[in-house]
Motif scaffolding. Structure first.
Motif, PDB file in Angstrom:
ATOM      1  N   PHE A 250       0.770  -1.252  -0.183  1.00 55.37           N
ATOM      2  CA  PHE A 250       0.118   0.118  -0.118  1.00 55.37           C
ATOM      3  C   PHE A 250       0.783   1.295   0.163  1.00 55.37           C
ATOM      4  CE2 PHE A 250      -3.326  -2.754   1.687  1.00 55.37           C
ATOM      5  CZ  PHE A 250      -4.327  -2.471   0.722  1.00 55.37           C
ATOM      6  N   THR A 251       0.481   2.371  -0.766  1.00 49.93           N
ATOM      7  CA  THR A 251       1.257   3.631  -0.975  1.00 49.93           C
ATOM      8  C   THR A 251       0.060   4.556  -0.640  1.00 49.93           C
ATOM      9  OG1 THR A 251       1.074   3.749  -3.269  1.00 49.93           O
ATOM     10  CG2 THR A 251       2.666   2.611  -2.536  1.00 49.93           C
ATOM     11  N   ASN A 252       0.314   5.843  -0.597  1.00 47.64           N
ATOM     12  CA  ASN A 252      -0.467   6.878  -0.628  1.00 47.64           C
ATOM     13  C   ASN A 252      -0.819   7.542  -1.858  1.00 47.64           C
ATOM     14  OD1 ASN A 252      -0.930   6.070   2.346  1.00 47.64           O
ATOM     15  ND2 ASN A 252       0.579   7.947   2.780  1.00 47.64           N
ATOM     16  N   HIS A 253      -0.036   7.513  -2.893  1.00 49.83           N
ATOM     17  CA  HIS A 253      -0.321   8.086  -4.041  1.00 49.83           C
ATOM     18  C   HIS A 253      -0.139   7.270  -5.263  1.00 49.83           C
ATOM     19  CE1 HIS A 253       0.619  11.430  -1.350  1.00 49.83           C
ATOM     20  NE2 HIS A 253       1.742  11.038  -1.139  1.00 49.83           N
ATOM     21  N   ARG A 254      -0.942   7.314  -6.282  1.00 50.24           N
ATOM     22  CA  ARG A 254      -0.700   6.623  -7.596  1.00 50.24           C
ATOM     23  C   ARG A 254       0.598   6.921  -8.243  1.00 50.24           C
ATOM     24  NH1 ARG A 254      -5.804   9.438 -11.136  1.00 50.24           N
ATOM     25  NH2 ARG A 254      -7.526   8.665  -9.411  1.00 50.24           N
ATOM     26  N   GLU A 255       1.325   7.848  -8.058  1.00 51.10           N
ATOM     27  CA  GLU A 255       2.556   7.951  -8.791  1.00 51.10           C
ATOM     28  C   GLU A 255       3.596   6.935  -7.977  1.00 51.10           C
ATOM     29  OE1 GLU A 255       0.334  11.502  -9.667  1.00 51.10           O
ATOM     30  OE2 GLU A 255       1.046  10.605  -7.658  1.00 51.10           O
ATOM     31  N   SER A 256       3.544   6.883  -6.681  1.00 48.21           N
ATOM     32  CA  SER A 256       4.387   5.945  -5.995  1.00 48.21           C
ATOM     33  C   SER A 256       4.010   4.343  -6.395  1.00 48.21           C
ATOM     34  CB  SER A 256       4.281   6.351  -4.403  1.00 48.21           C
ATOM     35  OG  SER A 256       4.546   7.471  -4.012  1.00 48.21           O
ATOM     36  N   ALA A 257       2.691   4.216  -6.570  1.00 49.16           N
ATOM     37  CA  ALA A 257       2.388   2.883  -6.798  1.00 49.16           C
ATOM     38  C   ALA A 257       2.797   2.555  -8.122  1.00 49.16           C
ATOM     39  CB  ALA A 257       0.669   2.713  -6.666  1.00 49.16           C
ATOM     40  N   GLU A 258       2.885   3.218  -8.958  1.00 50.66           N
ATOM     41  CA  GLU A 258       3.386   3.042 -10.318  1.00 50.66           C
ATOM     42  C   GLU A 258       4.972   2.806 -10.274  1.00 50.66           C
ATOM     43  OE1 GLU A 258       2.134   6.272 -12.702  1.00 50.66           O
ATOM     44  OE2 GLU A 258       0.023   5.431 -12.895  1.00 50.66           O
ATOM     45  N   ARG A 259       5.722   3.707  -9.428  1.00 50.45           N
ATOM     46  CA  ARG A 259       7.128   3.606  -9.503  1.00 50.45           C
ATOM     47  C   ARG A 259       7.574   2.371  -8.699  1.00 50.45           C
ATOM     48  NH1 ARG A 259      10.292   4.823  -5.028  1.00 50.45           N
ATOM     49  NH2 ARG A 259      12.680   4.909  -5.499  1.00 50.45           N
ATOM     50  N   ILE A 260       6.692   1.901  -7.652  1.00 47.92           N
ATOM     51  CA  ILE A 260       7.084   0.601  -7.042  1.00 47.92           C
ATOM     52  C   ILE A 260       6.890  -0.474  -7.942  1.00 47.92           C
ATOM     53  CG2 ILE A 260       6.217  -0.772  -5.053  1.00 47.92           C
ATOM     54  CD1 ILE A 260       5.821   1.707  -3.537  1.00 47.92           C
ATOM     55  N   HIS A 261       5.702  -0.544  -8.696  1.00 47.24           N
ATOM     56  CA  HIS A 261       5.428  -1.471  -9.678  1.00 47.24           C
ATOM     57  C   HIS A 261       6.680  -1.714 -10.793  1.00 47.24           C
ATOM     58  CE1 HIS A 261       3.532  -2.782 -13.546  1.00 47.24           C
ATOM     59  NE2 HIS A 261       3.352  -3.838 -12.872  1.00 47.24           N
ATOM     60  N   GLN A 262       7.060  -0.719 -11.297  1.00 45.49           N
ATOM     61  CA  GLN A 262       8.157  -0.603 -12.162  1.00 45.49           C
ATOM     62  C   GLN A 262       9.505  -1.168 -11.342  1.00 45.49           C
ATOM     63  OE1 GLN A 262       8.394   3.317 -13.394  1.00 45.49           O
ATOM     64  NE2 GLN A 262       6.626   3.189 -14.594  1.00 45.49           N
ATOM     65  N   GLU A 263       9.671  -0.822 -10.073  1.00 42.28           N
ATOM     66  CA  GLU A 263      10.941  -1.026  -9.490  1.00 42.28           C
ATOM     67  C   GLU A 263      10.931  -2.731  -9.087  1.00 42.28           C
ATOM     68  OE1 GLU A 263      13.940   0.360  -9.167  1.00 42.28           O
ATOM     69  OE2 GLU A 263      13.075   2.328  -9.923  1.00 42.28           O
ATOM     70  N   LEU A 264       9.580  -3.055  -8.697  1.00 46.34           N
ATOM     71  CA  LEU A 264       9.694  -4.685  -8.359  1.00 46.34           C
ATOM     72  C   LEU A 264       9.624  -5.502  -9.868  1.00 46.34           C
ATOM     73  CD1 LEU A 264       6.687  -4.542  -5.843  1.00 46.34           C
ATOM     74  CD2 LEU A 264       8.955  -4.417  -5.514  1.00 46.34           C
ATOM     75  N   ARG A 265       9.138  -4.859 -10.874  1.00 44.61           N
ATOM     76  CA  ARG A 265       9.393  -5.629 -12.129  1.00 44.61           C
ATOM     77  C   ARG A 265      10.737  -5.859 -12.437  1.00 44.61           C
ATOM     78  NH1 ARG A 265       4.780  -8.814 -13.410  1.00 44.61           N
ATOM     79  NH2 ARG A 265       5.689  -8.851 -15.373  1.00 44.61           N
ATOM     80  N   LYS A 266      11.435  -4.599 -12.432  1.00 40.37           N
ATOM     81  CA  LYS A 266      12.856  -4.787 -12.719  1.00 40.37           C
ATOM     82  C   LYS A 266      13.352  -5.699 -11.941  1.00 40.37           C
ATOM     83  CE  LYS A 266      13.313   0.319 -14.120  1.00 40.37           C
ATOM     84  NZ  LYS A 266      13.623   1.623 -13.861  1.00 40.37           N
ATOM     85  N   ALA A 267      13.292  -5.659 -10.456  1.00 38.68           N
ATOM     86  CA  ALA A 267      14.020  -6.659  -9.792  1.00 38.68           C
ATOM     87  C   ALA A 267      13.525  -8.116 -10.013  1.00 38.68           C
ATOM     88  CB  ALA A 267      13.561  -6.216  -8.591  1.00 38.68           C
ATOM     89  N   GLY A 268      12.616  -8.500 -10.979  1.00 42.58           N
ATOM     90  CA  GLY A 268      12.360  -9.649 -11.204  1.00 42.58           C
ATOM     91  C   GLY A 268      11.092 -10.305 -10.382  1.00 42.58           C
TER      92      GLY A 268
END
Length: 462
Positions: A258-276
């Motif tokens: 859980f995050t407090n902002h859409r932009e944060s949710a998108e950034r975390i999603h991208q970073e997690l996918r990059k990390a496999g």
């Protein structure tokens, strides 16, 4: 006797020839298949109060509870629109409608929500008047404004997650709805959290409150088996700590971050996918179909991690969520409660992780059972062993069924039935869980990709 006719007989006995509360409970058990009702549901099966505030944790069976009271109050099917159930999100509206259709098959239930074809909804209302409408406030007002609904027959109103529905963003819509519904004689408000005072427009001067939030009697609404763990982050940017935490879990652990902002949710999603890491994303800026697909992939285990805003804190009925992760500190005690309510549902256990750095202010409502730092790891969780989802751009609108899809995969594509997992058929698309090996076999197939004469292009999601 088939299930439908059996259920219909039960419904008529229960709601039109009631003799005592004991027979009510027996009939509900027969319809739902439950072994027993919990104390909250029993209370709603016995009360004759007509203004009710029902407070209980998420996952405790509130929908069945208010449905029992609602259906006891209703007239025979086909008497016009008798009840309106309001929900703050499309997902919750669909979930409630699904429960009602199962529990009360004799009644016509119509969901109305944004992101769905307004014309289709209007045509459905005109062709077959529903007995019960389940709607989001804005979409209900749209239909009321165009006179698609006869309000004079409505005698019951349920507001699910009423604390959310009565927030500032919904307040004007709610006032307009309440002003239009002049003939309601039964009103039920439900939530996991209470609000200090109700607006004057509610006119609930005789309301009784049934509070099951701290019931420890062994019912479904009893305190769930949850462990709260504080995870220190050495850096204000907590993404590295989050990745370590997720890698320390089994690869198939279903988690919501859980995050407090859409932009944060998108950034975390991208970073997690990059990390496999097999992560999906869910927030209010997405198209309804994309959100629906994200929930499907979380539920079927293809992407067991979901990066989300607080929109996912309500209305998602996914019993298998094993971990809730607070990447950002929740903004209120209510947000803390509703986020945590996504795990340990229906008697299951769950873990709650709060990632905190020195820059975070720790509010009083947040507590922890212990502090734990996950080991740093540069390796992947082995997500390649997770299932693959086949996306088919055909659905209910194309008259496609689960049997049609299974038949195509086993007979035309030559797959082993044991390798075909959960099949979900939505309005405009369908999904199938496959093993990685069977997905590869399907890709290599030279057979025409057709189901019931409909050509489609297979797309694989992982």
């Amino acid at each position: 006797m088939n299930y439908e006719s059996f259920s219909s007989n039960c419904i008529f006995k229960l709601f039109f020839i009631m003799s005592d509360s004991s027979s009510v409970k027996k009939q509900i058990l027969a319809i739902t298949g439950f072994k027993k009702l919990n104390p909250m549901q029993i209370k709603m099966s016995e009360t004759d109060d007509r203004q009710i505030i029902l407070l209980a944790p998420t996952g405790s069976g509130k929908t069945i509870a208010f449905t029992i009271r609602l259906l006891r109050f209703m007239r025979r099917p086909g008497s016009g629109v008798q009840a309106v159930i309001l929900a703050p999100s499309r997902e919750l509206a669909l979930q409630i409608a699904g429960v009602l259709k199962k529990v009360a098959p004799s009644y016509r239930v119509t969901p109305l929500f944004g992101g769905h074809s307004f014309r289709d909804e209007a045509n459905s209302l005109a062709a077959n008047t529903p007995d019960i409408i389940v709607a989001t406030p804005g979409r209900l007002l749209d239909h009321i404004g165009r006179r698609n609904i006869d309000l004079t027959t409505i005698s019951s109103l349920v507001i699910d997650e009423y604390d959310k529905c009565l927030e500032l963003g919904f307040m004007d819509e709610m006032k307009r709805i309440l002003h239009k519904l002049k003939n309601t004689r039964l009103t039920i408000l439900t939530s996991a959290t209470a609000i200090d005072c109700l607006p004057e427009s509610m006119s609930l001067d005789k309301a009784v409150t049934f509070d099951f939030r701290e019931d420890t009697s062994g019912s479904a609404s009893a305190t769930p088996d949850i462990e709260i763990i504080e995870v220190p982050s050495p850096l204000p940017d907590k993404i590295g700590t989050l990745i370590d935490l997720l890698r320390a879990m089994p690869a198939d652990t279903r988690s919501i971050v859980f995050t407090n902002h859409r932009e944060s949710a998108e950034r975390i999603h991208q970073e997690l996918r990059k990390a496999g890491l097999p992560a999906g994303i869910y927030h209010g800026g997405m198209e309804q179909q994309d959100r629906q697909l994200a929930v499907t992939l979380l539920r079927n285990g293809t992407t067991p991690i979901l990066s989300a805003t607080d929109l996912a804190a309500r209305g998602l009925d996914i019993p298998q969520i094993e971990a809730v992760i607070h990447y950002h500190v929740p903004t209120s005690p209510e947000a803390w409660t509703h986020r945590n309510g996504r795990t340990a549902r229906a008697g299951a256990s769950g873990k709650i992780y709060t990632i905190l750095s020195d820059k975070d202010d720790r509010p009083e409502f947040m507590d922890a059972d212990r502090i734990w730092s996950p080991p740093h790891s540069g390796s992947s969780t082995g997500s390649s062993q997770l299932p693959v989802t086949l996306l088919i751009n055909l659905g209910k609108r194309d008259k496609i069924s689960r049997g049609d899809i299974l038949g195509f995969l086993t007979k035309q594509a030559g797959l082993n039935g044991a390798d075909v997992g959960r099949i979900d058929v939505e309005d405009r698309f369908s999904t199938v869980v496959l093993t990685p090996e069977s997905a590869e076999l399907l890709l290599k197939s030279t057979q025409p990709q057709k189901i019931k004469g409909h050509r489609f292009r297979p797309e694989f999601l992982s």
